[in-house]
Write a protein that holds these residues in place. Structure first.
Motif, PDB file in Angstrom:
ATOM      1  N   ILE A  77     -53.406   0.912 -13.994  1.00 14.51           N
ATOM      2  CA  ILE A  77     -52.713   1.045 -15.256  1.00 14.51           C
ATOM      3  C   ILE A  77     -51.487   1.635 -15.622  1.00 14.51           C
ATOM      4  CG2 ILE A  77     -53.228   1.482 -17.772  1.00 14.51           C
ATOM      5  CD1 ILE A  77     -55.841   0.918 -17.236  1.00 14.51           C
ATOM      6  N   ALA A  78     -51.478   3.010 -14.611  1.00 11.14           N
ATOM      7  CA  ALA A  78     -50.195   3.686 -14.586  1.00 11.14           C
ATOM      8  C   ALA A  78     -49.179   3.388 -13.844  1.00 11.14           C
ATOM      9  CB  ALA A  78     -50.434   5.065 -13.754  1.00 11.14           C
ATOM     10  N   GLN A  80     -48.777   0.026 -13.490  1.00 12.23           N
ATOM     11  CA  GLN A  80     -48.100  -1.164 -14.255  1.00 12.23           C
ATOM     12  C   GLN A  80     -47.343  -0.816 -15.184  1.00 12.23           C
ATOM     13  OE1 GLN A  80     -50.938  -4.358 -15.132  1.00 12.23           O
ATOM     14  NE2 GLN A  80     -50.694  -3.990 -17.473  1.00 12.23           N
ATOM     15  N   TYR A  81     -47.575   0.528 -15.780  1.00 15.14           N
ATOM     16  CA  TYR A  81     -46.528   1.028 -16.922  1.00 15.14           C
ATOM     17  C   TYR A  81     -45.436   1.586 -16.400  1.00 15.14           C
ATOM     18  CZ  TYR A  81     -49.470   1.114 -21.145  1.00 15.14           C
ATOM     19  OH  TYR A  81     -50.494   0.540 -21.932  1.00 15.14           O
ATOM     20  N   ALA A  82     -45.240   1.794 -14.959  1.00 17.18           N
ATOM     21  CA  ALA A  82     -44.166   2.337 -14.063  1.00 17.18           C
ATOM     22  C   ALA A  82     -43.239   1.189 -13.540  1.00 17.18           C
ATOM     23  CB  ALA A  82     -44.495   3.339 -13.107  1.00 17.18           C
ATOM     24  N   ASP A  84     -41.924  -2.882 -13.165  1.00 14.71           N
ATOM     25  CA  ASP A  84     -41.440  -4.173 -14.004  1.00 14.71           C
ATOM     26  C   ASP A  84     -42.757  -5.260 -14.017  1.00 14.71           C
ATOM     27  OD1 ASP A  84     -39.838  -6.811 -14.379  1.00 14.71           O
ATOM     28  OD2 ASP A  84     -38.529  -5.278 -15.003  1.00 14.71           O
ATOM     29  N   PRO A  85     -42.771  -6.065 -15.041  1.00 15.68           N
ATOM     30  CA  PRO A  85     -43.838  -7.004 -15.188  1.00 15.68           C
ATOM     31  C   PRO A  85     -43.527  -7.949 -14.059  1.00 15.68           C
ATOM     32  CG  PRO A  85     -42.626  -6.882 -16.965  1.00 15.68           C
ATOM     33  CD  PRO A  85     -42.177  -5.779 -16.349  1.00 15.68           C
ATOM     34  N   THR A 188     -50.363  -9.173 -18.471  1.00 11.11           N
ATOM     35  CA  THR A 188     -48.958  -8.764 -18.864  1.00 11.11           C
ATOM     36  C   THR A 188     -48.074  -8.814 -17.945  1.00 11.11           C
ATOM     37  OG1 THR A 188     -49.470  -6.298 -18.533  1.00 11.11           O
ATOM     38  CG2 THR A 188     -50.146  -7.438 -20.639  1.00 11.11           C
ATOM     39  N   THR A 189     -48.487  -8.970 -16.685  1.00  8.06           N
ATOM     40  CA  THR A 189     -47.614  -9.162 -15.341  1.00  8.06           C
ATOM     41  C   THR A 189     -47.879 -10.331 -14.569  1.00  8.06           C
ATOM     42  OG1 THR A 189     -49.155  -7.992 -13.799  1.00  8.06           O
ATOM     43  CG2 THR A 189     -47.767  -6.760 -15.235  1.00  8.06           C
ATOM     44  N   THR A 193     -52.328  -5.638  -9.401  1.00  5.90           N
ATOM     45  CA  THR A 193     -51.855  -4.323  -8.721  1.00  5.90           C
ATOM     46  C   THR A 193     -53.062  -4.114  -8.200  1.00  5.90           C
ATOM     47  OG1 THR A 193     -50.580  -3.804 -10.991  1.00  5.90           O
ATOM     48  CG2 THR A 193     -51.182  -1.927  -9.657  1.00  5.90           C
TER      49      THR A 193
END
Length: 584
Positions: A77-78, A80-82, A84-85, A188-189, A193
């Motif tokens: 999750i971390a 994914q936030y860092a 680009d999707p 969302t991507t 990941t």
């Protein structure tokens, strides 16, 4: 005769020795079996402790793996936030930097193609471009995640929202590494990941708290235990390997044949024994010479409550059972058993010696008692003969005195006194003649002695004999006297309990062409009760404590020697009769 008695005693002692040896031999082998069973139980105790340790380690390791899985999900999750999707806008350099910041080994991004799912971007360059189509069941999980379904496969793993993590496994891209991967996708991507970590953390945990320590402790604390192995019976002995197109061979950690412990002492029959224990669900033991050393092995099937022991069968399905193998040095075991057998042997020798000493002492005491009784009988026999001859000599010596007395009474015309005197004199002479005419001097002597004894005891003792012939009796005179002497003494002892007017003993003896018979009757108020008691058994006595209870037992043994019979019966008016019959 002495040689015969000596042979009988030697035979009796030999029989006792044989019985003792048989008993001790049976005891020896029974104890040996018990000791070996005790050793097996000791190994089973080791095994049980290891099972418990493994179960605790497994549960702890499973929780630890779940914790690592949750950490991987948080790292996903971390990341994914860092990032680009769009996977195309993410660089490998970004993934290298991000994996270092998040404290994971590497991060890989998986991209879905029309007919495949590939490792598209990664901080580990060796993974770039690798296809996952042949990864079972991982490829199925990847498709489920891309379809935003809950990951569900018949495989060991951890399922969380939008996330799945398998067990530690050998890397398909780096065959010398064992990793745990986490896969996250929430829509969302356009990529999954995939952060992962090496096995070092899990291995350190298991070594510090798990079954490895118990295995080492068990082997070190035991003199004979050499090796312990937890075996996957479905993949033993070679495990399951995947051959890659380039020829590389990939093993699988969850399908390793030995998942705990070590397996260096090998036998060609180990596979057979493992399968037998696994299929029969029974413990299998085996002893075999391996590399010149006697080895004892025990194969124990173990079953758990769930399919969570981090091993799978050949098809990749989780298992709920395994086989625990304990390998021991049988030479050390045999030394322990031999030491205990030596102690047991010494105990057996001591007990055997004591038993023989007790038996010999008992036989010697019995023989001495018997010889004493015979000696007493013989002495009584000689004394009675002497008394008989003394009585005859006394009558002859007093004959002149008797004649002179008769003459004087006649001169004095004392007719009444003369009649009384001659009547008394003729009665005494008749009694002596009757005794002499018994036909056997030895028996006559015994009867004369008992008559004198009865007079001193004030016992009314009467006897009569018919047809006794020393030459044709067929029984030793000594044995006849031993029987009669004991029966008469027994009768005298009984009637002495009563007043003088009730002291009656009668002896009747007769000899026919077929048998010799003696009957002795005496007063006995408890005749009915007496005949029910074991009066002919050695040691039994109704008299005072100084009696050995051998008299009637001697009578019975002599009668049986001549194939005769002796028995007792109660007569009316308080009389007891002993009847002795010996065939001729």
């Amino acid at each position: 005769m002495r040689d015969m008695q000596r042979n009988i005693w030697l035979m009796a002692i030999s029989v006792i020795v044989v019985l003792i040896l048989l008993n001790n031999t049976a005891y020896y082998f029974l104890t040996k079996s018990t000791l070996e069973r005790s050793f097996n139980e000791e190994l089973l105790t080791h095994a049980k402790r290891l099972e418990v340790s493994l179960e605790q380690s497994r549960q702890g390791a499973a929780l630890f793996q779940d914790q690592i899985g949750r950490e991987l999900r948080m790292a996903s999750i971390a990341a994914q936030y860092a990032l680009d999707p769009d996977v195309e806008k993410v660089t490998n350099e970004q993934l290298v930097e991000l994996s270092q910041k998040l404290g994971v080994s590497h991060i890989t991004l998986l991209k879905k193609l029309p007919d495949d799912i590939v490792l598209y971007k990664s901080s580990d360059k060796s993974q770039l471009g690798e296809s996952t189509k042949g990864w079972k069941p991982w490829y199925e999980v990847f498709n489920q995640l891309f379809e935003e379904k809950t990951a569900s496969v018949d495989w060991l793993g951890q399922t969380l929202p939008n996330f799945w993590s398998g067990p530690f496994e050998v890397s398909s891209t780096s065959l010398d590494q064992v990793n745990k991967w986490g896969y996250y996708y929430d829509g969302t991507t356009n990529y999954i990941t995939d952060p992962y970590v090496g096995y070092e953390r899990q291995e350190e945990y298991e070594r510090a708290t798990g079954v490895h320590r118990m295995i080492e402790s068990s082997v070190q604390s035991s003199d004979s235990l050499m090796e312990i192995a937890f075996i996957n019976p479905e993949t033993f002995p070679d495990g399951i390997n995947t051959i890659h197109p380039n020829g590389d061979v990939q093993g699988h950690k969850v399908q390793e044949p030995i998942f705990y412990g070590s397996y260096t002492i090998k036998s060609e029959k180990d596979t057979e024994w493992v399968q037998k224990a696994y299929l029969t669900k029974q413990t299998v033991t085996a002893k075999e010479n391996i590399n010149g050393k006697e080895i004892f092995k025990m194969f124990i099937p173990v079953f758990t409550d769930d399919n969570g022991i981090n091993i799978t069968n050949r098809d990749g399905k989780p298992m709920d059972s395994y086989v625990l193998m304990l390998t021991s040095d049988y030479h050390i075991i045999q030394e322990k058993l031999d030491s205990q057998f030596l102690n047991l042997g010494l105990i057996i020798i001591v007990l055997t010696s004591l038993s023989l000493l007790i038996a010999v002492a008992a036989m010697r005491y019995y023989r001495q008692s018997r010889d004493k009784a015979v000696k007493v009988t013989q002495e009584t026999y000689v004394e009675e003969i002497n008394q008989l001859f003394q009585s005859i000599r006394a009558q002859r010596h007093d004959f002149v005195n008797h004649v002179q007395t008769i003459h004087s009474l006649a001169e004095l015309e004392k007719s009444k006194e003369l009649v009384a005197y001659t009547k008394e004199l003729t009665g005494d002479i008749r009694l002596m003649n009757d005794i002499i005419n018994i036909g056997n001097p030895a028996i006559a002597a015994l009867v004369r002695s008992k008559i004198s004894q009865a007079e001193s005891y004030r016992i009314q003792f009467s006897c009569s004999f018919t047809g006794l012939n020393m030459q044709e009796m067929g029984v030793k005179t000594l044995d006849v006297n031993r029987m009669l002497g004991n029966l008469i003494d027994n009768a005298f002892d009984e009637v002495l309990k009563y007043s003088e007017d009730r002291r009656h003993v009668t002896l009747v003896g007769k000899q026919t062409a077929d048998h010799l018979e003696f009957t002795i009757t005496n007063t006995c108020e408890q005749a009915e009760e007496t005949i029910l008691k074991p009066i002919f058994e050695a040691g039994y006595s109704t008299k005072e404590l100084d009696h050995q209870g051998l008299g009637l037992s001697i009578v019975k043994s002599i009668v049986e020697k001549y194939k005769g019979d002796v028995y007792v019966k109660a007569e009316p008016n308080g009389k007891l009769t002993f009847i002795l019959k010996i065939p001729l």
